[in-house]
Scaffold this motif. Structure first.
Motif, PDB file in Angstrom:
ATOM      1  N   THR A  35      16.862 -21.131 -49.152  1.00 57.95           N
ATOM      2  CA  THR A  35      15.728 -20.222 -49.255  1.00 57.95           C
ATOM      3  C   THR A  35      15.238 -19.866 -47.859  1.00 57.95           C
ATOM      4  OG1 THR A  35      14.196 -22.097 -49.365  1.00 57.95           O
ATOM      5  CG2 THR A  35      14.955 -21.187 -51.477  1.00 57.95           C
ATOM      6  N   ALA A  48      11.811  -9.547 -50.562  1.00 60.41           N
ATOM      7  CA  ALA A  48      13.014 -10.100 -51.188  1.00 60.41           C
ATOM      8  C   ALA A  48      14.236  -9.944 -50.291  1.00 60.41           C
ATOM      9  CB  ALA A  48      13.254  -9.437 -52.542  1.00 60.41           C
ATOM     10  N   ALA A  52      16.326 -12.958 -48.607  1.00 64.71           N
ATOM     11  CA  ALA A  52      17.755 -13.085 -48.909  1.00 64.71           C
ATOM     12  C   ALA A  52      18.568 -13.198 -47.623  1.00 64.71           C
ATOM     13  CB  ALA A  52      18.227 -11.902 -49.743  1.00 64.71           C
ATOM     14  N   LEU A  78      22.575 -15.954 -57.080  1.00 66.06           N
ATOM     15  CA  LEU A  78      21.339 -15.419 -56.515  1.00 66.06           C
ATOM     16  C   LEU A  78      20.233 -15.668 -57.515  1.00 66.06           C
ATOM     17  CD1 LEU A  78      22.915 -11.948 -55.622  1.00 66.06           C
ATOM     18  CD2 LEU A  78      23.020 -14.063 -54.292  1.00 66.06           C
ATOM     19  N   VAL A  80      16.299 -15.081 -58.341  1.00 66.43           N
ATOM     20  CA  VAL A  80      15.136 -14.272 -57.982  1.00 66.43           C
ATOM     21  C   VAL A  80      14.034 -14.508 -59.008  1.00 66.43           C
ATOM     22  CG1 VAL A  80      16.480 -12.516 -56.754  1.00 66.43           C
ATOM     23  CG2 VAL A  80      16.031 -12.232 -59.180  1.00 66.43           C
ATOM     24  N   HIS A  85      13.465  -7.797 -57.897  1.00 69.73           N
ATOM     25  CA  HIS A  85      14.067  -8.274 -56.646  1.00 69.73           C
ATOM     26  C   HIS A  85      15.596  -8.220 -56.677  1.00 69.73           C
ATOM     27  CE1 HIS A  85      10.083  -9.462 -55.688  1.00 69.73           C
ATOM     28  NE2 HIS A  85      10.092 -10.617 -56.319  1.00 69.73           N
ATOM     29  N   VAL A  89      18.027  -7.778 -53.234  1.00 72.78           N
ATOM     30  CA  VAL A  89      18.818  -8.972 -52.932  1.00 72.78           C
ATOM     31  C   VAL A  89      20.310  -8.656 -53.090  1.00 72.78           C
ATOM     32  CG1 VAL A  89      19.331 -11.337 -53.659  1.00 72.78           C
ATOM     33  CG2 VAL A  89      16.957 -10.568 -53.460  1.00 72.78           C
ATOM     34  N   VAL A 119      13.366 -15.845 -53.509  1.00 75.10           N
ATOM     35  CA  VAL A 119      14.828 -15.742 -53.510  1.00 75.10           C
ATOM     36  C   VAL A 119      15.428 -17.086 -53.101  1.00 75.10           C
ATOM     37  CG1 VAL A 119      16.837 -14.626 -52.450  1.00 75.10           C
ATOM     38  CG2 VAL A 119      14.746 -13.309 -52.833  1.00 75.10           C
TER      39      VAL A 119
END
Length: 133
Positions: A35, A48, A52, A78, A80, A85, A89, A119
């Motif tokens: 993160t 976001a 990312a 991934l 979110v 988002h 992302v 994220v």
């Protein structure tokens, strides 16, 4: 040569919770969820794409430490906290992996560990046996 190599996590929870940033098992390299540090970088709260980018850099740094690189990544996850988002992302994922094209999964979660984090990413890589020291 050890069959299992661990890339240590330096954050405060790693020792308490007992986890590594990444683990290499033979030709496989797996990262923990990575993160952005929104406490140290408050400008990333609500961003976001920015979160990312930082999360992917953290995960890829761990991969490199374990002997894998971007071109070795075969799977990404991934996480979110809002469906909105997913697009930003996903576009950042394309910046990092557009040529490599690993499998990818986007998961909507109700929240992440720290407030402000929106994220998290996990990566898996396959490095050729001949590349393992």
């Amino acid at each position: 040569m050890a069959l299992v190599e661990r890339v240590p996590e330096t954050g405060p929870w790693a020792q308490l919770y007992g986890y590594s940033r990444a683990v290499a098992v033979g030709p496989l390299v797996l990262t923990s969820a990575c993160t952005a540090d929104v406490e140290a970088r408050p400008h990333l709260k609500g961003d976001a794409a920015g979160q990312a980018r930082e999360a992917f850099r953290t995960a890829l740094d761990a991969m490199v430490h374990a002997g894998a690189g971007v071109s070795d990544v075969v799977r990404s996850r991934l996480y979110v906290t809002d469906p909105a988002h997913a697009d930003p992302v996903g576009r950042v994922h394309g910046e990092f992996f557009g040529v490599v094209k690993p499998t990818a999964t986007v998961v909507i979660v109700s929240g992440l560990f720290h407030p402000g984090q929106i994220v998290a990413v996990e990566l898996e890589a396959f490095r050729a046996w001949r590349d393992i020291d």
